[in-house]
Design a protein around this motif. Sequence first.
Motif, short mmCIF file in Angstrom:
data_model
loop_
_atom_site.label_atom_id
_atom_site.label_comp_id
_atom_site.label_asym_id
_atom_site.label_seq_id
_atom_site.Cartn_x
_atom_site.Cartn_y
_atom_site.Cartn_z
N LEU A 279 0.94 -1.13 0.13
CA LEU A 279 -0.15 0.18 -0.09
C LEU A 279 0.97 1.35 0.13
CD1 LEU A 279 -3.14 0.58 0.10
CD2 LEU A 279 -2.94 0.72 2.73
N VAL A 280 0.61 2.03 -0.87
CA VAL A 280 1.52 3.19 -0.95
C VAL A 280 0.58 4.52 -0.60
CG1 VAL A 280 2.77 4.68 -2.65
CG2 VAL A 280 2.66 2.33 -3.02
N ILE A 281 1.29 5.34 0.35
CA ILE A 281 0.64 6.39 0.96
C ILE A 281 1.48 7.79 1.08
CG2 ILE A 281 -0.89 4.68 2.45
CD1 ILE A 281 0.83 5.53 4.81
N VAL A 282 0.88 8.75 1.51
CA VAL A 282 1.65 9.94 1.68
C VAL A 282 1.67 10.30 3.25
CG1 VAL A 282 1.81 12.34 1.30
CG2 VAL A 282 1.13 10.77 -0.83
N GLY A 283 2.50 9.57 3.99
CA GLY A 283 2.52 10.04 5.39
C GLY A 283 1.17 9.91 6.25
N ASP A 284 1.27 10.74 7.32
CA ASP A 284 0.26 10.85 8.26
C ASP A 284 -1.17 11.20 7.76
OD1 ASP A 284 1.72 9.94 10.18
OD2 ASP A 284 1.52 11.64 11.62
N PRO A 285 -1.16 12.16 6.58
CA PRO A 285 -2.61 12.44 6.27
C PRO A 285 -3.20 11.33 5.52
CG PRO A 285 -0.79 13.97 5.42
CD PRO A 285 -0.09 12.94 6.14
N MET A 286 -2.46 10.18 5.30
CA MET A 286 -3.22 9.00 4.71
C MET A 286 -3.35 7.93 5.81
SD MET A 286 -2.40 8.83 0.88
CE MET A 286 -3.00 10.32 -0.23
N ALA A 287 -2.13 7.86 6.57
CA ALA A 287 -1.89 6.95 7.66
C ALA A 287 -2.94 6.97 8.56
CB ALA A 287 -0.48 6.87 8.05
N ARG A 288 -2.95 8.07 9.24
CA ARG A 288 -3.95 8.47 10.62
C ARG A 288 -5.63 7.84 10.02
NH1 ARG A 288 -2.95 11.28 14.77
NH2 ARG A 288 -1.07 12.29 13.98
N PRO A 289 -5.99 8.30 9.03
CA PRO A 289 -7.44 7.57 8.82
C PRO A 289 -7.54 6.23 8.57
CG PRO A 289 -6.89 9.85 7.41
CD PRO A 289 -5.56 9.27 8.17
N LEU A 290 -6.34 5.87 8.01
CA LEU A 290 -6.42 4.22 7.83
C LEU A 290 -6.56 3.41 9.32
CD1 LEU A 290 -3.98 3.91 4.70
CD2 LEU A 290 -6.03 3.43 4.73
N LEU A 291 -5.58 4.20 10.05
CA LEU A 291 -5.60 3.82 11.35
C LEU A 291 -6.87 3.92 12.27
CD1 LEU A 291 -3.95 2.63 13.98
CD2 LEU A 291 -3.04 4.87 14.19
N GLU A 292 -7.27 4.94 12.06
CA GLU A 292 -8.64 5.35 12.73
C GLU A 292 -9.88 4.29 12.36
OE1 GLU A 292 -9.14 9.22 12.17
OE2 GLU A 292 -7.77 9.89 13.64
N GLN A 293 -9.69 3.91 11.02
CA GLN A 293 -10.69 3.17 10.39
C GLN A 293 -10.38 1.92 10.96
OE1 GLN A 293 -13.28 3.54 8.30
NE2 GLN A 293 -13.70 1.32 8.66
N LEU A 294 -9.23 1.08 11.13
CA LEU A 294 -9.08 0.06 11.82
C LEU A 294 -9.42 -0.23 13.13
CD1 LEU A 294 -5.34 -1.16 10.26
CD2 LEU A 294 -7.91 -2.17 9.73
N GLU A 295 -9.12 1.19 13.85
CA GLU A 295 -9.48 0.89 15.38
C GLU A 295 -10.75 1.03 15.51
OE1 GLU A 295 -5.79 3.67 16.98
OE2 GLU A 295 -7.45 4.60 16.45
N ARG A 296 -11.66 1.60 14.61
CA ARG A 296 -13.18 1.47 14.60
C ARG A 296 -13.66 0.47 14.47
NH1 ARG A 296 -12.98 6.83 12.22
NH2 ARG A 296 -12.85 5.78 10.15
N ASP A 297 -13.10 -0.30 13.49
CA ASP A 297 -13.43 -1.76 13.25
C ASP A 297 -13.14 -2.73 14.36
OD1 ASP A 297 -14.19 -3.86 10.91
OD2 ASP A 297 -12.15 -4.68 11.57
N GLU A 298 -12.07 -2.58 15.03
CA GLU A 298 -11.66 -3.35 15.97
C GLU A 298 -12.86 -3.18 17.21
OE1 GLU A 298 -8.61 -5.42 17.31
OE2 GLU A 298 -8.72 -5.80 15.02
N ARG A 299 -13.03 -2.16 17.27
CA ARG A 299 -14.31 -1.79 18.59
C ARG A 299 -15.47 -2.44 18.15
NH1 ARG A 299 -11.42 3.57 18.45
NH2 ARG A 299 -13.14 4.44 17.16
N LEU A 300 -16.00 -2.65 16.92
CA LEU A 300 -17.05 -3.11 16.53
C LEU A 300 -17.38 -4.61 17.28
CD1 LEU A 300 -17.58 -2.47 12.97
CD2 LEU A 300 -18.77 -1.22 14.96
#
Length: 569
Positions: A279-300
């Motif tokens: 997966l090719v990204i541009v630093g935190d502007p993309m990594a942070r939302p990706l992480l937050e999505q995984l964290e939301r998914d974990e909380r489900l």
Amino acid sequence: MEPRTVEWNVADLLEEIADVRHDAPMIIEDHRILSWDDVDQRSNRLARHLLDAGLVRGDRVAVCTRNVPACLEAYIACCKVSLVPFNVNFRYGADEIAYLLDNADARAAVVQEEFVESFADAAQRAGTIETMIVVADTSTTDPSRSTWTDYEHVVTAGSGERVATTWGRSPDDLLFQYTGGTTGMPKAVMWRQGDLVTLLAGKDAPPDEDRSGATADIADRLAVEPRRSCTIAPLIHGTGLLSQLANFFTGGTSVMLGGRGFDPAQAWACVERHRVNVLVIVGDPMARPLLEQLERDERLERDGASYDLNSLKMITSSGAMFSRPVKAGLLGLLPNLVLLDAFGSSEASGLGVSMSTADDLDATAVFRIGPQAKLLTDDGAMVEPMSGVVGRIAMSGCVPVGYHKDPIKSAETYPTVDGVRYSVPGDYVTVDDEGNLTLLGRGSAVINTGGEKVHPEEIEEILKEHTSVVDAACIGVPDPRFGAAVCAVVQLSAEAAADADEVATVAATVDALREHVRGRAAGFKVPRHIMIVDDLGRHPNGKLDRTAVTERALAAINASEAISAASRR
């Protein structure tokens, strides 16, 4: 059988690989799969169309699309017939696009339908575009489409055979990469295709070695298990484009998200559906939302909620800060990943690299210095290796030819020191005795917001054209997602200031200033924060103390956030 010779040219190398890969997938977009043969033939037809339109060797072709197959096909088609493709940021407004087209003397363009209106206006003003091919949006039924040269028709009609030209191909054929740069309007970095192939194909030859050809059998270049690489980073940026070319050079597949924006849930679903490896990204502007999505998914915490991401082996980033806390969060949820943070720019590749795993997490902005990187002082002297002395990082070996139509800036950025030519993008760093490079930032006032570069003076001049504004300063302030946010400090005229006493009036003034900028510049350049002051506090000689302005702005922002937080309690 004797090994076949492969010229250091993008098109030659890709055609050799296509002759091996044939029906294997080269580009996947949603449910659409284009094989290596498909892309080869489609780009052949586009190349022939451009030649039939009268283009000749060295003519420039603008590419203004989102991450769609047409973007990569357009670049490949241009390389096949020695035309020079260049990127047009689809976020740019008509003024900025017109500047690029004029600067490049562009004769043709491949444009996505949603950007046609502003692009056509810019093309008319530039007066250089003779052929415009539109990548139609199938979800619309614009009746004016019948007047366009339709991209899909061009790449599917007629013979798909490879095109021969009277001038042939060369490693000296160019590819332009427009960059926001650190001063002034965007500049076109001119890359020799031979140097790009050398860098991206992993054949980093010494600077004095003849790189005109290679004698290894093409099959030896291909990965045993070709990777599937998905770039969330825009293909119109160097990070996105070069990552996919590098993947193609090993016979890999480019996977595209589709759609019109970055949706982290869609990104993870794409990794799962297409078994993406990188997966090719541009630093935190993309990594942070990706992480937050995984964290939301974990909380489900319900069966079937999690993504199957076992295929993913690596996330690579370049172009913006990839912070240690975000890396730690991703590795905490995906412990088998390798996170590769590359330090480079449009002007230089391979300055440094940081590789993190769950067992070995690198600090923010710390890299292992590249094998051909050195440090120079401001007056051009070489810094003693691993001395800890601050210097500007410089890259030798495969570096660009220079900036198009800018010999002065080219001489500054690509100096020759002790007989060796370097690329010096302007980043200040230190290197410790273990070869660890710490990035300190640019010496200029350029603002890097989510991988996009904003030149402060441009926004300041736009603001000062507003009838209410006497003076303005534009600076970057820390932002948790984008690394930096654009902040404008504005001094109003006496009349406008008198009217802006009430809170509601101030808010209306701020909104009006934002809309003023939005009408003249790309959306990412619009100030996130606007602070109105009585006096900007320039020195008697008229110069601006950006440090003082920044401190003043940060104090106001922090105070505002503290008040907002208190009101929520």
